[in-house]
Motif scaffolding. Structure first.
Motif, PDB file in Angstrom:
ATOM      1  N   ILE A 179      36.650  14.219  26.010  1.00  0.00           N
ATOM      2  CA  ILE A 179      35.541  14.500  25.082  1.00  0.00           C
ATOM      3  C   ILE A 179      36.012  14.321  23.638  1.00  0.00           C
ATOM      4  N   ASP A 180      37.221  14.812  23.356  1.00  0.00           N
ATOM      5  CA  ASP A 180      37.778  14.636  22.001  1.00  0.00           C
ATOM      6  C   ASP A 180      37.821  13.160  21.622  1.00  0.00           C
ATOM      7  N   LYS A 181      38.287  12.362  22.561  1.00  0.00           N
ATOM      8  CA  LYS A 181      38.450  10.926  22.308  1.00  0.00           C
ATOM      9  C   LYS A 181      37.096  10.245  22.093  1.00  0.00           C
ATOM     10  N   HIS A 221      37.264   7.103  32.561  1.00  0.00           N
ATOM     11  CA  HIS A 221      38.452   7.482  31.798  1.00  0.00           C
ATOM     12  C   HIS A 221      39.301   8.386  32.691  1.00  0.00           C
ATOM     13  N   LYS A 222      40.549   8.030  32.882  1.00  0.00           N
ATOM     14  CA  LYS A 222      41.418   8.870  33.704  1.00  0.00           C
ATOM     15  C   LYS A 222      41.731  10.160  32.950  1.00  0.00           C
ATOM     16  N   ILE A 223      41.545  11.275  33.632  1.00  0.00           N
ATOM     17  CA  ILE A 223      41.705  12.574  32.975  1.00  0.00           C
ATOM     18  C   ILE A 223      43.155  13.018  33.095  1.00  0.00           C
ATOM     19  N   PRO A 224      43.790  13.371  31.960  1.00  0.00           N
ATOM     20  CA  PRO A 224      45.170  13.858  32.040  1.00  0.00           C
ATOM     21  C   PRO A 224      45.233  15.211  32.753  1.00  0.00           C
ATOM     22  N   LEU A 225      46.281  15.399  33.558  1.00  0.00           N
ATOM     23  CA  LEU A 225      46.460  16.665  34.270  1.00  0.00           C
ATOM     24  C   LEU A 225      47.467  17.513  33.523  1.00  0.00           C
ATOM     25  N   GLY A 226      47.205  18.809  33.490  1.00  0.00           N
ATOM     26  CA  GLY A 226      48.126  19.708  32.806  1.00  0.00           C
ATOM     27  C   GLY A 226      48.432  20.910  33.677  1.00  0.00           C
ATOM     28  N   TYR A 227      49.265  21.787  33.145  1.00  0.00           N
ATOM     29  CA  TYR A 227      49.611  22.976  33.916  1.00  0.00           C
ATOM     30  C   TYR A 227      48.513  24.023  33.775  1.00  0.00           C
ATOM     31  N   GLN A 228      48.115  24.310  32.525  1.00  0.00           N
ATOM     32  CA  GLN A 228      47.079  25.325  32.320  1.00  0.00           C
ATOM     33  C   GLN A 228      45.684  24.714  32.396  1.00  0.00           C
ATOM     34  N   ALA A 229      45.499  23.638  31.656  1.00  0.00           N
ATOM     35  CA  ALA A 229      44.256  22.886  31.799  1.00  0.00           C
ATOM     36  C   ALA A 229      44.517  21.807  32.848  1.00  0.00           C
ATOM     37  N   ARG A 230      44.321  22.165  34.093  1.00  0.00           N
ATOM     38  CA  ARG A 230      44.751  21.302  35.189  1.00  0.00           C
ATOM     39  C   ARG A 230      44.075  19.941  35.157  1.00  0.00           C
ATOM     40  N   ILE A 231      42.746  19.979  34.939  1.00  0.00           N
ATOM     41  CA  ILE A 231      41.990  18.725  34.820  1.00  0.00           C
ATOM     42  C   ILE A 231      41.445  18.735  33.396  1.00  0.00           C
TER      43      ILE A 231
END
Lengths: 196, 196
Positions: free
Chosen positions: B191-193, B175-185
């Motif tokens: 896990i939610d999904k 599963h490709k992990i979405p990248l964010g600013y605060q939660a970078r990886i």
């Protein structure tokens, strides 16, 4: 003399302790508590009961030497204070987290055995719904004290109250952990009683 | 190739790698995989989403010097192979356990990035009902691969099959992990999904 149920005497062992500092840095039973817990966790792991490990000692590595065609040697490093507890893992699907401490005090368990980061960590684990506790070796017993109770004693100290847990309080709020031969400090028994 | 005294190859952790090598071993984002995950976990902790920590690097301490009875200096120590994964903790009451690895390979992810002890550990965690996975940095993506799938690929290797996971296989099973600013990886999203 403190004995296991099989009659084997409880003998303190030492390791990694500098001889001169030994009596100052650690009490004799300190390493034994760790060894007993490691043996207990090993038994739990091998019998597929639980997967609980002690975390490695946190070390700040400053200088590493790479001699040619040989192993990397750490030449300078320092012990760091841990920001969490020493033990965690999984039991019957649930997250388990604990710290183990001991005292030779006869009348009370000093709260200075814990530091603020560990207390914060335990508070976080409790908030997340984890099984969190401390194993206290004191008064010739091993006590399982739920983190919630430890936090209450910690808060009492923070608000000017006594800096320790009395023997009576520990008897009232703690759970004496049964000792076994393979599971030497059989703390899962207490978890079973409290959570399942 | 540096080797431990027991012959096991030494794999340098990002934090101990010279700056020049850092840009080579990791993507151009200027952060190591470990740093990104530490930042992510710090954000999760501070926002009370999860309590997940990286375990300290396991070190075998051989010689400790006490210069002034105040600060202990470790003068000789060696890197030890870990018997578990690097990261664990709790999320929404559940036990979470993972390992993070990266490759610069263009076509496949080599299974030699894992060692047998880690695989055994992941198998144990899966049997206990924990949330267990690996984060793979490969092909300019971060993949979340469930331990169950990694174990399948590992078993294929053990029975004479290929020693890596192909890019296609990772796209199919990971599963490709979405990248964010605060939660970078932002692996909690996966896990939610999968679990909630």
């Amino acid at each position: 003399m403190f004995r296991y149920p099989n009659g084997k005497p409880y003998e303190p062992k030492e390791q990694f302790v500098h001889k001169k500092q030994q009596t100052i840095t650690y009490s004799n039973r300190g390493m034994t508590l760790e060894e007993d817990l490691n043996e207990t966790n090993k038994y739990y792991l091998e019998s597929k009961l639980a997967v609980i490990h002690k975390k490695p000692t946190p070390v700040q590595i400053v200088n590493v030497d790479y001699p040619r065609r040989s192993a990397a040697v750490i030449k300078e490093a320092y012990f760091k204070q841990s920001s969490t507890t020493d033990y965690n893992g999984i039991y019957r699907g649930k997250y388990v987290d604990f710290e183990a401490k001991e005292t030779k005090n006869k009348t009370s368990f000093p709260l200075q055995n814990f530091h603020a980061h560990q207390i914060d960590h335990m508070r976080n684990i409790v908030e997340q719904g984890g099984i969190c506790f401390v194993i206290l070796s004191a008064f010739n017993e091993f006590y399982y004290l739920e983190a919630q109770n430890l936090l209450t004693f910690w808060n009492r100290q923070e608000t000017g109250g006594r800096k320790s847990i009395t023997h009576d309080e520990l008897n009232e709020h703690g759970h004496k952990i049964p000792l076994g031969y393979q599971a030497r400090i059989d703390y899962l028994k207490i978890i079973d009683k409290l959570y399942f």
